[in-house]
Design a protein around this motif. Structure first.
Motif, PDB file in Angstrom:
ATOM      1  N   GLU A 144      66.850  -7.148 -68.019  1.00 55.70           N
ATOM      2  CA  GLU A 144      65.741  -7.098 -67.060  1.00 55.70           C
ATOM      3  C   GLU A 144      64.391  -7.202 -67.756  1.00 55.70           C
ATOM      4  N   LEU A 183      61.800 -10.249 -67.096  1.00 56.75           N
ATOM      5  CA  LEU A 183      60.706  -9.678 -66.297  1.00 56.75           C
ATOM      6  C   LEU A 183      59.688 -10.703 -65.781  1.00 56.75           C
ATOM      7  N   PRO A 184      59.184 -11.610 -66.661  1.00 59.77           N
ATOM      8  CA  PRO A 184      58.190 -12.580 -66.172  1.00 59.77           C
ATOM      9  C   PRO A 184      58.750 -13.468 -65.053  1.00 59.77           C
ATOM     10  N   GLN A 187      50.959  -7.131 -57.238  1.00 63.03           N
ATOM     11  CA  GLN A 187      52.276  -6.620 -57.628  1.00 63.03           C
ATOM     12  C   GLN A 187      52.182  -5.199 -58.194  1.00 63.03           C
ATOM     13  N   VAL A 210      52.663  -9.354 -69.065  1.00 66.15           N
ATOM     14  CA  VAL A 210      53.611 -10.442 -68.836  1.00 66.15           C
ATOM     15  C   VAL A 210      53.327 -11.127 -67.507  1.00 66.15           C
ATOM     16  N   LEU A 240      63.968  -0.278 -67.677  1.00 63.26           N
ATOM     17  CA  LEU A 240      64.643  -1.547 -67.395  1.00 63.26           C
ATOM     18  C   LEU A 240      65.604  -1.870 -68.533  1.00 63.26           C
ATOM     19  N   THR A 241      66.723  -2.517 -68.203  1.00 65.58           N
ATOM     20  CA  THR A 241      67.701  -2.897 -69.229  1.00 65.58           C
ATOM     21  C   THR A 241      67.130  -4.050 -70.051  1.00 65.58           C
ATOM     22  N   ARG A 294      51.662 -15.311 -66.795  1.00 70.82           N
ATOM     23  CA  ARG A 294      53.084 -15.139 -66.547  1.00 70.82           C
ATOM     24  C   ARG A 294      53.842 -16.407 -66.967  1.00 70.82           C
ATOM     25  N   ILE A 302      59.640  -1.936 -71.031  1.00 73.11           N
ATOM     26  CA  ILE A 302      59.632  -0.930 -69.968  1.00 73.11           C
ATOM     27  C   ILE A 302      60.898  -0.096 -70.093  1.00 73.11           C
ATOM     28  N   ARG A 348      61.507 -12.011 -74.289  1.00 71.47           N
ATOM     29  CA  ARG A 348      60.703 -11.952 -73.073  1.00 71.47           C
ATOM     30  C   ARG A 348      59.564 -12.966 -73.149  1.00 71.47           C
ATOM     31  N   ARG A 406      63.812   3.065 -60.262  1.00 71.34           N
ATOM     32  CA  ARG A 406      64.295   3.660 -61.521  1.00 71.34           C
ATOM     33  C   ARG A 406      63.315   4.696 -62.028  1.00 71.34           C
ATOM     34  N   LEU A 429      61.230 -12.598 -63.002  1.00 70.94           N
ATOM     35  CA  LEU A 429      61.437 -11.747 -61.834  1.00 70.94           C
ATOM     36  C   LEU A 429      60.123 -11.501 -61.099  1.00 70.94           C
ATOM     37  N   LEU A 430      59.059 -11.327 -61.891  1.00 69.66           N
ATOM     38  CA  LEU A 430      57.742 -11.132 -61.277  1.00 69.66           C
ATOM     39  C   LEU A 430      57.335 -12.372 -60.499  1.00 69.66           C
ATOM     40  N   ASP A 431      57.796 -13.504 -60.974  1.00 71.81           N
ATOM     41  CA  ASP A 431      57.447 -14.780 -60.349  1.00 71.81           C
ATOM     42  C   ASP A 431      58.342 -15.057 -59.147  1.00 71.81           C
ATOM     43  N   ILE A 448      48.992 -15.021 -62.972  1.00 74.16           N
ATOM     44  CA  ILE A 448      50.113 -15.945 -62.775  1.00 74.16           C
ATOM     45  C   ILE A 448      50.161 -16.974 -63.904  1.00 74.16           C
TER      46      ILE A 448
END
Lengths: 878, 227
Positions: free
Chosen positions: B104, B108-109, A334, A328, B100-101, B84, B97, B154, A10, B111-113, B81
């Motif tokens: 999302e 996010l946390p 990452q 976060v 991102l929608t 997170r 961000i 979030r 994006r 998804l990162l995981d 982590i």
């Protein structure tokens, strides 16, 4: 899809313009990368085809194999096809005018062998019956023996034998023994042993293809070989073409050797061809690969320096994003992978496009340059063709990926270490100290406050500043280096590229006597299109000089061994060029010397050419006068015969001294040399020619014509219709044309390379300026909020770019000039060159650099001043 | 049950010749489910405290235990982590961000995981924060209050041990401010979510169970106002 990938994708979409320019940069780099191995593969392909043309289309040959064993070879897993030939024997050709071709070589060949060795029918038909033969066209053109289709000939066929001596037994020579067999002293010792007498009907004239290499002793005469009618015990030569040319086939060939029960001398590999397949190690191939590697490394270094910047900017731009991610709970890995994925995604688009563009680009370049290759590789060269090599493509993809990865590596490390607190607080700017952004008052006085602010902005972000400067400097330096190289290359080559009075030289290269040679050459001089000609006979002489007549520099130079002899009392070998009276008068006129009377009964009046000797001193060649011989002096010369035997003495009187040789050249020689010019008739009168005339001197014709290529062809045609034996023709125009073509080709490639590197650089400048302006929208809004006018803002941004360009130019031009000087040092050796700055290139660099920076900034500053102040101030997320 | 313990936290900055102490020997602990407001004037060190507890800034000396884990003993990636999973952060400027929608950004946390999003839990959080009809929007299509609700969602989505809010209403109008504080309070009660909020607004602080006041890097007052 992984969230990091999604985010990166994006981001790339969001920043379309920047992504686009980065992709363009990478596409150009990949295109350059793929061009190198593709070009290499194409050149190797050309070399292979050229070798096949010159040396035959085979890979390994077995000689004298029993016909019953042929199936073994034919059925072998490596064998694609086999060509059969059968040696019959030699026959002396007494009437041959050629120096080296004094025999006819009789052989039988099947059709496959004719193809393999490029033997082609020129006239008549191929032989069918036992008593029919086809006869090489060169027997007429080189040997001067003319037989027509339908003629019958009687020949004695036999073997070339080296008789037994104390040490060695008797030996039978084969076709592979190209030249007459001589012993250590140079005396020919081979003898002919007749076997049988044959009557043949000549059914056709053939072009002997590769089978009659220039030095070979025999002309080709061919009978037809019918493989179906071979007796099992017949011995044949087999040339094998492999299915796959690799080491496996190579090993297999040796295995076959044992199966056939023949010894190692009977196997022969087509070395000159196989080396182009990497099966045999070869120095030329190593050089080719070496040059390719250096070029690739240069491209990679250039590309990395430029692409790196794109990712470095991305990290700066995305650092807030990374901060949020970090807060976060995104790990270092990452964050890092975000940049590496950016590189990967860009590669995904740019690499295929780059591969296609690079291949197409090099293909087009090769097509346009193709006509120039004529005469460069050989007189009848194969065309240069684009070769798609899967290996080259895979290599390019890997190199491109590595280039991208290396470019993204350091930025990704920076991305990994972005902490949330940095992005939240925007502490990067807080870290600077006042002295970091110190600017001199002069800037403000000279250019105003906006310029000063611009300079402060540069200094605020030193790292990015230096990255950009580095990228720009690389482009500049590469451009200057290539320009200098081309300039010096041209200059050095110019020493050879002088317009010649007589570009075409012809010499009779056969066994006819001087009188006949003069007659043949005089006829050639009357060919249509010849505008000017001069017939020269050169006779070697020995002259005894007094020690003080020899330049002490040469006399004392003991080191290069060839000078040693000039110290003592041995006579020195000189040459005299003898011209006809008319040509001699022309020569005198060209040198502004008044006529010389030729009626002296004592000494031959000669003109001394005042030629210099190039002597190596202090790493440079210095021209010096080798000998001190004055006008009016009379020298005593001994006429050279073969093997150091000299004829009667003749007196030569130095009647004049000239600067130019009869061909218009100014003499320069690496070894001490003295050239005299005289009139042929006078010389012959005072020093009667020896009985065996061809051993004293040689005759050659120098000519000029409007179209020298046509003249060359006309001379070749003359040779085919007149029994003159071989002619040696040299067209220096063609040689110079080839030289010029090489230069054009080199220029196209080197400038192409630089232009592409510069384009990557321009894409980079564009990216940098656009991004830095976009990133500071808020800052600009603030400046406008406190009262900076749009004009002032534009001015500030322009000055910022100006300082970039200025700094990059200063460093780039300095480093570039340094490299220029190093190149000069390198090339000037041996050539009298003056150090020279590539002014035009420097001008181009300045204009292009300033134009790029200027235009980019113009559009960027327009964008910045159009934004609404309120919107920009509110925009907190970027 | 104690969820956070802060021991002798000190944070100093070097500014030219002088050393400035943002935090000076701060110690306290927070029970699970407590809603703590940290107040103090600008520059008192309250934000620094919050950042250190969240593991995004490092103390000069002292220790922070979350759920009995000494967070500064963790390696950098383990700390990321840990953050997170166990810490939710809410900022004054939302820190969403932009590409991102809403959905999302919220997840996010997770998804990162690489975790699967629990749809029920997501639905619950989004309903609570009234974001259900904004899922496909991008942050710049939302008002400030809405953006801050995304940021709170979030922070809550991972059910962290502790949620840290740094001036969550600092950038909002009064109506949005009331709404956000109410939502924070609601999530504290509904999910038994431990919450530490930094603010300089006494009136907002009064919504909390406990107020810790910081002046010049030291705790000047620590009182429970509601049990």
């Amino acid at each position: 899809m992984n969230i990091i990938t999604k985010l990166t994708l994006r981001y790339l979409k969001e920043n379309r313009q920047r992504t686009f320019t980065t992709i363009i940069g990478v596409v150009i780099s990949v295109a350059m990368i793929v061009a190198v191995p593709t070009l290499l593969a194409s050149m190797i392909d050309l070399a292979r085809r050229q070798t096949v043309k010159e040396n035959g289309d085979w890979h390994v040959s077995y000689s004298l194999v029993l016909a019953k064993d042929l199936e073994l070879i034919r059925k072998d897993e490596s064998t694609s096809s086999i060509a059969l030939s059968q040696p019959i024997g030699f026959s002396p050709l007494e009437e041959s005018l050629s120096y080296n071709k004094t025999m006819i070589y009789f052989t039988r060949m099947d059709e496959k062998a004719m193809n393999t060795y490029h033997v082609a029918l020129v006239e008549g038909r191929l032989p069918e019956a036992e008593n029919e033969i086809a006869w090489s066209s060169s027997i007429a053109s080189e040997g001067g023996v003319i037989q027509k289709v339908g003629d019958e000939i009687e020949v004695v066929i036999g073997d070339r034998i080296v008789p037994a001596d104390e040490k060695n037994p008797e030996r039978v020579l084969s076709r592979e023994d190209y030249t007459a067999y001589s012993d250590n002293t140079g005396e020919v010792v081979e003898v002919f042993r007749p076997r049988e007498t044959h009557k043949f009907l000549i059914t056709g004239i053939i072009d002997p293809g590769t089978l009659e290499n220039y030095p070979a002793i025999g002309f080709l005469a061919m009978q037809y070989l019918d493989a179906d009618h071979l007796e099992p015990t017949d011995l044949v030569d087999v040339a094998v073409k492999w299915k796959q040319i690799d080491n496996g086939a190579n090993k297999n060939a040796n295995r076959l050797l044992t199966k056939l029960k023949i010894n190692a001398e009977q196997i022969d590999f087509n070395h000159s061809l196989l080396r182009y397949y990497g099966i045999l190690s070869d120095r030329n191939m190593a050089i080719l690969y070496g040059v390719g590697t250096i070029l690739l490394v240069l491209i990679i270094v250039g590309s990395v320096a430029l692409i790196y910047n794109a990712f470095a900017i991305s990290v700066v731009e995305r650092s807030r994003q990374f901060g949020i991610l970090s807060s976060v709970g995104a790990t270092r890995f990452q964050k890092r992978s975000a940049i590496l994925q950016e590189a990967f995604l860009i590669g995904l688009i740019a690499i295929p496009i780059g591969l296609a563009a690079g291949t197409a680009g090099i293909g087009l370049t090769m097509r346009f340059l193709e006509p120039l290759f004529e005469g460069v590789v050989g007189t009848s060269s194969e065309p240069l063709r684009l070769v798609f090599s899967p290996g080259a493509l895979v290599t390019s993809v890997i190199i491109a990926l590595i280039t991208l990865l290396v470019s993204a590596w350091i930025p990704s490390k920076h991305a990994g270490s972005v902490t949330p607190i940095e992005s939240i607080r925007m502490t990067q700017d807080l870290r600077i100290k006042p002295k970091d952004v110190n600017t001199s008052d002069l800037t403000r006085h000279l250019f105003g406050f906006e310029a000063e602010l611009g300079l402060k902005n540069l200094k605020r972000n030193r790292k990015r500043y230096s990255v950009i400067i580095f990228s720009l400097v690389i482009s500049i330096v590469l451009f200057l280096a290539v320009s200098s190289f081309t300039i010096y290359g041209d200059k050095a080559a110019d020493h050879y590229a002088k317009e010649l009075k007589y570009p075409v030289w012809v010499r009779v290269h056969s066994d006819v006597n001087v009188e006949k040679q003069v007659q043949i050459l005089s006829e050639i001089a009357r060919l249509e299109g010849v505008t000017d000609s001069m017939l020269i006979k050169t006779v070697p002489l020995d002259i005894q000089l007094e020690p003080e007549q020899i330049n002490p520099v040469i006399r004392n130079t003991r080191q290069p061994e060839e000078y040693a002899e000039f110290g003592g009392n041995t006579p020195i070998a000189f040459a005299i060029q003898l011209l006809g009276q008319a040509d001699f008068d022309k020569f005198l006129a060209a040198n502004k010397i008044s006529e010389l009377p030729q009626n002296d009964q004592e000494a031959v009046p000669v003109v001394l050419i005042n030629s210099k000797t190039l002597l190596m001193s202090k790493d440079k060649y210095q021209p010096i006068d080798p000998f001190f011989v004055e006008r009016g002096e009379t020298l005593e010369a001994a006429v050279h015969l073969r093997d150091g035997i000299t004829e009667d003495k003749v007196k030569l009187k130095i009647a004049a001294i000239a600067a130019e040789m009869p061909n218009g050249d100014v003499g320069f020689d690496l070894s001490p040399h003295m050239l005299l010019v005289g009139v042929r008739e006078t010389f012959d009168r005072l020093a009667p020619p020896a009985a065996d005339e061809r051993s004293i001197g040689w005759v050659y014709l120098q000519m000029n014509a409007a179209d020298t290529s046509k003249l060359t062809n006309d001379i070749l045609a003359y040779q085919n219709t007149h029994p003159v034996g071989g002619l040696m023709i040299q067209d220096i125009n063609a040689y110079q044309r080839a030289e010029r073509n090489i230069k054009v080709i080199t220029k196209v490639f080197s400038y192409g390379f630089v232009i592409l590197i510069t384009l990557v650089g321009i894409a980079n400048i564009y990216n940098t300026v656009m991004t830095s302006v976009a990133q500071r929208k808020q800052e600009f809004a603030m400046l406008r909020a406190v009262g900076m006018t749009s004009e002032g803002l534009k001015k500030m941004i322009r000055y910022e770019s100006l300082f970039y360009g200025f700094r990059a130019l200063t460093i780039g031009l300095l480093v570039g000039t340094g490299i220029n000087y190093l190149l000069f040092r390198q090339i000037s050796e041996g050539f009298r060159l003056k150090f020279q700055l590539p002014w035009l290139a420097i001008l181009i660099v300045i204009v292009v650099m300033m134009a790029t920076v200027g235009l980019t900034t113009l559009s960027a500053s327009n964008n910045a001043s159009k934004d609404s102040i309120v919107e920009a101030l509110k925009n907190e997320n970027y | 049950m104690e969820i956070l313990r802060v021991e002798h936290l000190t944070k100093t900055y070097q500014q030219g010749e002088t050393t400035i102490a943002a935090l000076n020997d701060v110690s306290f602990s927070v029970e699970k489910g407590e809603f703590v407001a940290v107040i103090g004037p600008s520059g008192s060190g309250k934000s620094t405290l919050l950042h250190i507890i969240g593991g995004v800034d490092k103390p000069t000396s002292g220790k922070v235990f979350i759920d009995d884990v000494d967070i500064f003993k963790l390696k950098e990636s383990s700390l990321a982590i840990f953050r997170r999973r166990q810490v939710g952060l809410i900022y004054q400027f939302y820190n969403l961000i932009p590409v991102l929608t809403v959905e999302e950004n919220v997840t996010l946390p997770l998804l990162l995981d690489g975790r699967k999003v629990d749809e029920d839990q997501l639905g619950d959080v989004l309903t609570t924060l009234n974001l259900n009809d904004r899922l496909g929007h991008l942050p710049n299509q939302l008002s400030g209050g809405q953006q801050q609700r995304v940021s709170i969602s979030r922070a809550l989505i991972t059910r962290p041990a502790i949620v840290l809010a740094d001036e969550p209403t600092g950038n909002l109008d009064s109506q949005s401010t009331a709404e956000i504080v109410e939502l924070l309070s609601l999530s504290n009660q509904k999910y038994k979510q431990t919450l530490i909020m930094v603010t300089h607004n006494e009136r907002i602080a009064l919504q909390a169970d406990r107020i810790i006041a910081i002046v010049d890097g030291k705790i000047s007052r620590d009182e429970v106002i509601r049990k």
